[in-house]
Design an enzyme around this catalytic site. Structure first.
Site, PDB file in Angstrom:
ATOM      1  N   CYS A   1       0.838  -1.211   0.000  1.00 44.18           N
ATOM      2  CA  CYS A   1       0.000   0.000   0.000  1.00 44.18           C
ATOM      3  C   CYS A   1       0.869   1.256   0.000  1.00 44.18           C
ATOM      4  CB  CYS A   1      -0.911   0.022   1.229  1.00 44.18           C
ATOM      5  SG  CYS A   1      -2.021  -1.383   1.326  1.00 44.18           S
TER       6      CYS A   1
ATOM      7  N   ARG B   1      -7.883  -4.481  -3.009  1.00 45.04           N
ATOM      8  CA  ARG B   1      -7.436  -3.349  -3.848  1.00 45.04           C
ATOM      9  C   ARG B   1      -8.444  -3.158  -4.985  1.00 45.04           C
ATOM     10  NH1 ARG B   1      -2.436  -2.503  -1.715  1.00 45.04           N
ATOM     11  NH2 ARG B   1      -1.496  -4.396  -0.857  1.00 45.04           N
TER      12      ARG B   1
HETATM   13  C1  BEZ Z   1       0.689  -4.562   1.909  1.00 41.21           C
HETATM   14  O1  BEZ Z   1       1.883  -4.844   1.847  1.00 41.21           O
HETATM   15  O2  BEZ Z   1       0.262  -3.476   1.547  1.00 41.21           O
HETATM   16  C2  BEZ Z   1      -0.255  -5.590   2.432  1.00 41.21           C
HETATM   17  C3  BEZ Z   1       0.052  -6.899   2.226  1.00 41.21           C
HETATM   18  C4  BEZ Z   1      -0.809  -7.855   2.737  1.00 41.21           C
HETATM   19  C5  BEZ Z   1      -1.958  -7.473   3.414  1.00 41.21           C
HETATM   20  C6  BEZ Z   1      -2.254  -6.140   3.577  1.00 41.21           C
HETATM   21  C7  BEZ Z   1      -1.393  -5.184   3.081  1.00 41.21           C
END
Ligand code: BEZ
Length: 220
Positions: A52, A129
């Site tokens: 993110c 997402r």
């Molecule tokens: C992230 O790295 O943004 C992420 C990865 C797994 C679950 C939630 C966020």
């Protein structure tokens, strides 16, 4: 447009984007305030997570490219306003410029449920997402859903807006791997008579593959 009851709802292509009011990292926002502009409404799973963080920084770094297309960015996660503020300040420091778009603090999941952003088998707590491409009349023109593990491509997001805006402007479609400036697809003839107009159309500069597959150079 009236506000829908927040339910497990999946808005679909061609439908009006459900309106809502929400608190964001930049104050209260109502979706319909952006009417007349295109909107990219997108969710991310959680603040202070790595994928993110890369997405928000890249969306901010290439913000001008969205603005050139008259696209407003509106992010969302189920984190609080203070968490959004702390996270975006940290990202801004790393990026060397502010995060210029608001991020909705959807703590009660009202907007997430209105837009089908919670997929319980992927995560019981976090939004996936999701991306909603909303046109300047408030109609959903495309949507994408990626899992938590896959960061989105800014090139592809911009390409989808270019395709949608080309369709809106010219009434044409865009073929596989199309990029702005490349030939676009004109609608196939609907009748045998129209097929017979092929030669005439060729004179108008259409590129023919067959009667149902015709291209033309885009115009602005
Ligand atoms: C992230 O790295 O943004 C992420 C990865 C797994 C679950 C939630 C966020």
């Amino acid at each position: 447009m009236s506000e829908l009851e927040p339910t497990e709802h999946l808005p679909r292509i061609g439908e009006p984007a459900p309106d809502f009011e929400a608190n964001t990292s930049k104050g209260p926002v109502r979706l319909s305030q952006f009417r007349g502009r295109w909107v990219m409404l997108f969710s991310h799973p959680a603040d202070f997570t790595p994928v993110c963080s890369t997405e928000i920084m890249e969306f901010a770094r290439r913000y001008d490219e969205f603005q050139e297309r008259h696209v407003e960015l509106l992010g969302l996660s189920v984190d609080s306003v203070p968490a959004h503020i702390a996270w975006t300040r940290s990202l801004a420091q790393q990026l060397g410029k502010p995060i210029p778009f608001p991020i909705i603090a959807d703590l009660d999941t009202k907007v997430s449920r209105l837009y089908g952003m919670l997929h319980p088998r992927e995560s019981s707590t976090a939004t996936v997402r999701a991306v909603f491409f909303i046109d300047d009349g408030g109609i959903i023109r495309a949507l994408l859903y990626y899992p938590l593990s896959t960061g989105r491509s800014v090139d592809e997001l911009l390409r989808v807006f270019d395709s949608l805006q080309t369709t809106a402007r010219m009434g044409v479609s865009t073929p596989v791997d199309w990029m702005p400036g490349q030939p676009v697809v004109v609608p196939a003839p609907a009748t045998a008579d129209q097929v017979e107009e092929r030669e005439e159309a060729e004179k108008k500069g259409l590129i023919y593959r067959d009667w149902y597959l015709r291209f033309r150079q885009p115009s602005s």
